[in-house]
Design a protein around this motif. Sequence first.
Motif, PDB file in Angstrom:
ATOM      1  N   LYS A  37      17.262 -11.635 -29.090  1.00 30.01           N
ATOM      2  CA  LYS A  37      17.827 -11.759 -28.406  1.00 30.01           C
ATOM      3  C   LYS A  37      18.550 -10.628 -28.129  1.00 30.01           C
ATOM      4  O   LYS A  37      19.062  -9.795 -26.963  1.00 30.01           O
ATOM      5  CB  LYS A  37      17.988 -12.536 -27.354  1.00 30.01           C
ATOM      6  N   LYS A  38      19.489 -10.251 -28.771  1.00 31.78           N
ATOM      7  CA  LYS A  38      20.599  -9.356 -29.465  1.00 31.78           C
ATOM      8  C   LYS A  38      20.065  -7.833 -29.206  1.00 31.78           C
ATOM      9  O   LYS A  38      18.962  -7.234 -29.601  1.00 31.78           O
ATOM     10  CB  LYS A  38      21.258  -9.874 -31.140  1.00 31.78           C
ATOM     11  N   GLU A  39      20.500  -7.293 -27.945  1.00 31.83           N
ATOM     12  CA  GLU A  39      20.423  -5.850 -27.856  1.00 31.83           C
ATOM     13  C   GLU A  39      21.484  -5.060 -28.423  1.00 31.83           C
ATOM     14  O   GLU A  39      22.469  -5.708 -28.601  1.00 31.83           O
ATOM     15  CB  GLU A  39      20.580  -5.213 -26.467  1.00 31.83           C
ATOM     16  N   PRO A  40      20.497  -4.386 -28.905  1.00 38.47           N
ATOM     17  CA  PRO A  40      21.892  -2.925 -29.459  1.00 38.47           C
ATOM     18  C   PRO A  40      22.845  -2.274 -28.710  1.00 38.47           C
ATOM     19  O   PRO A  40      22.703  -2.170 -27.580  1.00 38.47           O
ATOM     20  CB  PRO A  40      20.978  -1.811 -29.884  1.00 38.47           C
ATOM     21  N   LYS A  41      23.973  -2.527 -29.508  1.00 40.02           N
ATOM     22  CA  LYS A  41      25.173  -2.085 -28.013  1.00 40.02           C
ATOM     23  C   LYS A  41      25.416  -0.865 -28.786  1.00 40.02           C
ATOM     24  O   LYS A  41      25.801  -0.052 -29.904  1.00 40.02           O
ATOM     25  CB  LYS A  41      27.102  -2.544 -28.117  1.00 40.02           C
ATOM     26  N   PHE A  42      25.875  -0.133 -27.727  1.00 41.40           N
ATOM     27  CA  PHE A  42      26.400   1.503 -27.713  1.00 41.40           C
ATOM     28  C   PHE A  42      26.960   1.854 -27.757  1.00 41.40           C
ATOM     29  O   PHE A  42      28.334   1.186 -26.811  1.00 41.40           O
ATOM     30  CB  PHE A  42      24.902   2.218 -27.452  1.00 41.40           C
ATOM     31  N   THR A  44      30.233   5.728 -26.775  1.00 40.47           N
ATOM     32  CA  THR A  44      30.338   6.698 -26.237  1.00 40.47           C
ATOM     33  C   THR A  44      30.421   7.701 -27.370  1.00 40.47           C
ATOM     34  O   THR A  44      32.098   6.271 -28.645  1.00 40.47           O
ATOM     35  CB  THR A  44      30.896   7.051 -25.097  1.00 40.47           C
ATOM     36  N   ARG A  45      31.018   8.756 -26.901  1.00 41.52           N
ATOM     37  CA  ARG A  45      31.864   9.728 -28.036  1.00 41.52           C
ATOM     38  C   ARG A  45      33.243   9.165 -28.498  1.00 41.52           C
ATOM     39  O   ARG A  45      34.127   8.945 -29.719  1.00 41.52           O
ATOM     40  CB  ARG A  45      32.156  10.979 -28.175  1.00 41.52           C
ATOM     41  N   LYS A  46      33.914   9.517 -27.559  1.00 42.34           N
ATOM     42  CA  LYS A  46      35.689   8.312 -27.213  1.00 42.34           C
ATOM     43  C   LYS A  46      35.616   7.095 -28.199  1.00 42.34           C
ATOM     44  O   LYS A  46      37.053   7.221 -28.602  1.00 42.34           O
ATOM     45  CB  LYS A  46      35.724   8.596 -25.613  1.00 42.34           C
ATOM     46  N   GLU A  47      34.552   6.476 -27.273  1.00 40.55           N
ATOM     47  CA  GLU A  47      34.893   5.329 -28.105  1.00 40.55           C
ATOM     48  C   GLU A  47      35.044   5.055 -29.816  1.00 40.55           C
ATOM     49  O   GLU A  47      35.268   4.254 -30.104  1.00 40.55           O
ATOM     50  CB  GLU A  47      33.547   4.040 -26.948  1.00 40.55           C
ATOM     51  N   GLU A  80      25.560   3.836 -32.095  1.00 37.44           N
ATOM     52  CA  GLU A  80      25.576   2.545 -32.047  1.00 37.44           C
ATOM     53  C   GLU A  80      26.178   1.813 -33.126  1.00 37.44           C
ATOM     54  O   GLU A  80      26.866   1.990 -33.880  1.00 37.44           O
ATOM     55  CB  GLU A  80      23.953   2.240 -33.202  1.00 37.44           C
ATOM     56  N   ALA A  81      25.959   0.296 -32.837  1.00 40.27           N
ATOM     57  CA  ALA A  81      27.451  -0.046 -33.118  1.00 40.27           C
ATOM     58  C   ALA A  81      27.067  -0.622 -34.336  1.00 40.27           C
ATOM     59  O   ALA A  81      28.517  -0.748 -35.132  1.00 40.27           O
ATOM     60  CB  ALA A  81      27.237  -1.609 -32.368  1.00 40.27           C
ATOM     61  N   ASP A  82      26.093  -0.836 -35.287  1.00 36.41           N
ATOM     62  CA  ASP A  82      25.633  -1.463 -36.214  1.00 36.41           C
ATOM     63  C   ASP A  82      25.970  -0.651 -37.450  1.00 36.41           C
ATOM     64  O   ASP A  82      26.630  -0.043 -38.563  1.00 36.41           O
ATOM     65  CB  ASP A  82      24.426  -1.650 -36.616  1.00 36.41           C
ATOM     66  N   ALA A  83      25.592   1.407 -36.759  1.00 38.79           N
ATOM     67  CA  ALA A  83      25.819   1.943 -37.448  1.00 38.79           C
ATOM     68  C   ALA A  83      27.412   2.602 -37.875  1.00 38.79           C
ATOM     69  O   ALA A  83      28.303   2.701 -39.218  1.00 38.79           O
ATOM     70  CB  ALA A  83      25.433   3.551 -36.810  1.00 38.79           C
ATOM     71  N   ILE A  84      28.016   1.729 -36.616  1.00 43.05           N
ATOM     72  CA  ILE A  84      29.420   2.083 -36.945  1.00 43.05           C
ATOM     73  C   ILE A  84      29.734   1.273 -37.950  1.00 43.05           C
ATOM     74  O   ILE A  84      31.006   2.172 -38.651  1.00 43.05           O
ATOM     75  CB  ILE A  84      30.308   1.913 -35.612  1.00 43.05           C
TER      76      ILE A  84
END
Length: 99
Positions: A37-42, A44-47, A80-84
């Motif tokens: 059920k884990k949804e991807p977290k996104f 912003t540019r600043k974050e 995307e948090a996974d890419a970071i």
Amino acid sequence: MKELNSTQQAIIMSFFAPFVDVIVDRVSERVLSITAKKEPKFYTRKETAKILHVTLPTLARITKDGLLISKRVGSRILYEADAIDEAVKKQVVFKYRRA
């Protein structure tokens, strides 16, 4: 207290084995349902720039160079948090460079 011999241990294990199997199956189903059920977290540019400790122009260069993939949602650019996390795991150095 009396110790059990190997035959007694085998009898006890055969008695409890079905109960242990049921418990293991239920726990694994719950774990899988939670992780599925884990949804991807996104971000912003600043974050994203703050997480990576870089400036916005450096983040734009990183994105342009393909080191970090962004998604465009309307007029917003999201990462995307996974890419970071993947970029951080690879320990890619995002240094400022002169053109």
